[in-house]
Design a protein around this motif. Sequence first.
Motif, PDB file in Angstrom:
ATOM      1  N   TRP A  36      27.076   1.198   1.350  1.00 33.77           N
ATOM      2  CA  TRP A  36      26.928   2.608   1.682  1.00 33.77           C
ATOM      3  C   TRP A  36      27.426   2.844   3.109  1.00 33.77           C
ATOM      4  O   TRP A  36      27.004   2.185   4.051  1.00 33.77           O
ATOM      5  CB  TRP A  36      25.465   3.023   1.590  1.00 33.77           C
ATOM      6  CG  TRP A  36      24.877   2.900   0.222  1.00 33.77           C
ATOM      7  CD1 TRP A  36      24.271   1.808  -0.306  1.00 33.77           C
ATOM      8  CD2 TRP A  36      24.838   3.898  -0.792  1.00 33.77           C
ATOM      9  NE1 TRP A  36      23.850   2.064  -1.588  1.00 33.77           N
ATOM     10  CE2 TRP A  36      24.177   3.337  -1.916  1.00 33.77           C
ATOM     11  CE3 TRP A  36      25.285   5.221  -0.868  1.00 33.77           C
ATOM     12  CZ2 TRP A  36      23.959   4.036  -3.087  1.00 33.77           C
ATOM     13  CZ3 TRP A  36      25.071   5.917  -2.040  1.00 33.77           C
ATOM     14  CH2 TRP A  36      24.418   5.342  -3.129  1.00 33.77           C
ATOM     15  N   ASP A  40      28.297   8.611   3.273  1.00 38.54           N
ATOM     16  CA  ASP A  40      27.886   8.673   1.871  1.00 38.54           C
ATOM     17  C   ASP A  40      26.400   8.962   1.722  1.00 38.54           C
ATOM     18  O   ASP A  40      25.909   9.106   0.594  1.00 38.54           O
ATOM     19  CB  ASP A  40      28.185   7.345   1.167  1.00 38.54           C
ATOM     20  CG  ASP A  40      29.669   7.015   1.171  1.00 38.54           C
ATOM     21  OD1 ASP A  40      30.479   7.963   1.099  1.00 38.54           O
ATOM     22  OD2 ASP A  40      30.011   5.817   1.257  1.00 38.54           O
ATOM     23  N   GLY A  42      22.595  10.913   2.902  1.00 42.06           N
ATOM     24  CA  GLY A  42      21.982  12.110   3.454  1.00 42.06           C
ATOM     25  C   GLY A  42      21.136  11.789   4.682  1.00 42.06           C
ATOM     26  O   GLY A  42      21.178  10.680   5.225  1.00 42.06           O
ATOM     27  N   LYS A  90      24.832  10.310  -1.683  1.00 45.14           N
ATOM     28  CA  LYS A  90      25.382  11.529  -2.270  1.00 45.14           C
ATOM     29  C   LYS A  90      25.790  11.317  -3.726  1.00 45.14           C
ATOM     30  O   LYS A  90      25.882  12.269  -4.501  1.00 45.14           O
ATOM     31  CB  LYS A  90      26.577  11.998  -1.436  1.00 45.14           C
ATOM     32  CG  LYS A  90      26.169  12.408  -0.017  1.00 45.14           C
ATOM     33  CD  LYS A  90      27.361  12.847   0.818  1.00 45.14           C
ATOM     34  CE  LYS A  90      26.913  13.240   2.228  1.00 45.14           C
ATOM     35  NZ  LYS A  90      28.052  13.614   3.094  1.00 45.14           N
ATOM     36  N   GLU A  91      26.016  10.057  -4.108  1.00 41.14           N
ATOM     37  CA  GLU A  91      26.321   9.716  -5.483  1.00 41.14           C
ATOM     38  C   GLU A  91      25.556   8.454  -5.859  1.00 41.14           C
ATOM     39  O   GLU A  91      25.316   7.585  -5.021  1.00 41.14           O
ATOM     40  CB  GLU A  91      27.835   9.477  -5.677  1.00 41.14           C
ATOM     41  CG  GLU A  91      28.694  10.712  -5.459  1.00 41.14           C
ATOM     42  CD  GLU A  91      30.169  10.415  -5.713  1.00 41.14           C
ATOM     43  OE1 GLU A  91      30.479   9.267  -6.108  1.00 41.14           O
ATOM     44  OE2 GLU A  91      30.983  11.327  -5.507  1.00 41.14           O
TER      45      GLU A  91
END
Length: 352
Positions: A36, A40, A42, A90-91
Amino acid sequence: MAKAKKLTKGQQRRIRANHDKKLQSKTPSKKDKVQWQDDDLGAAQSGVIVSRFGQHADVECTQGNIYRCNLRRSITSLVCGDKVLWRLGKETQHSITGVIEAVHERGSVLSRPDVYDGVKPIAANISQILIVSSVLPAFNSDIIDRYLVAAEQTGITPVIVLNKIDLLDSISQEEQNAITEQLNIYRDIGYQILFASSQSRDGISELREQLAEHTSIFVGQSGVGKSTLVNALMPNLGVLTQEVSQNSGLGQHTTTVARLYHFSEGGDLIDSPGIREFGLWHLTPEQVCNGFIEFEPYIGLCKFRDCKHQADPGCALIAASTEQKISDKRLASFQRILASLDENKLTSRFND
């Protein structure tokens, strides 16, 4: 089953070296390749660990949703009940939805010794330990005493629960009297005693009241009915249970992964894997002695400073027992724990 032999320091070093070598040479899987980047993820938010699975953990956010996350390499210890800072991706990548970045300082931690990992944390931020014993398998005060010592070392309030009271009529009057006598000893010391049965539902409402506004953990040997009590307290969960082994009379492990649950009336419960034996070989004799809280007025009064509290002349604890100021049964249990500490030290020196 034979008791697992404690590994020597040399064996432990070789195991760690082999483990590190395997980690360095291992071809990473798709999950291991999940990397990550800050872009990517939050914003950092608070959460609590509701379960741990190897290098992953389930985090519950403040809104109540649960996310499976990777752990940063800087996190060396993470257990059920830990409060953490984490970031949502985010994904979703290979079922992993975020990263745990840091662990807050623990208010309390319950640990047990492990021959492979040294002292191993079981759960964090607990406010009370419910020590569950039962009518069947046979009531064992020595195991209760070991849990009491562990609880006193952590500063977590212990509560003793006698489970399966619906089976009292199936044991002899002599056995019933022995259980009553031992529980009265604990009550006189100042420990709280609760009685419960998931079959007859006796004591379930009182137990639920005791759990409210606390983060609790059930401990006790396998087969005493910890998971059955969880089912009675939270019937919608359907936690698996197993019957006591007909061959050995010992319980069979049911819970395989520690998990945190919430009560609708308030309070949390950490359901942890059963422990057949709760070793105390990582403690000093002084720490064990402090775990027997009624001994406190007599600590330091022995004739000899190196008193072993066995058959030593001038032992203040033996004198207090003779004068019925402390229970002879508790003193005998204390002496057995001390003897087990000496046995482990002798085994370690021999193997090294």
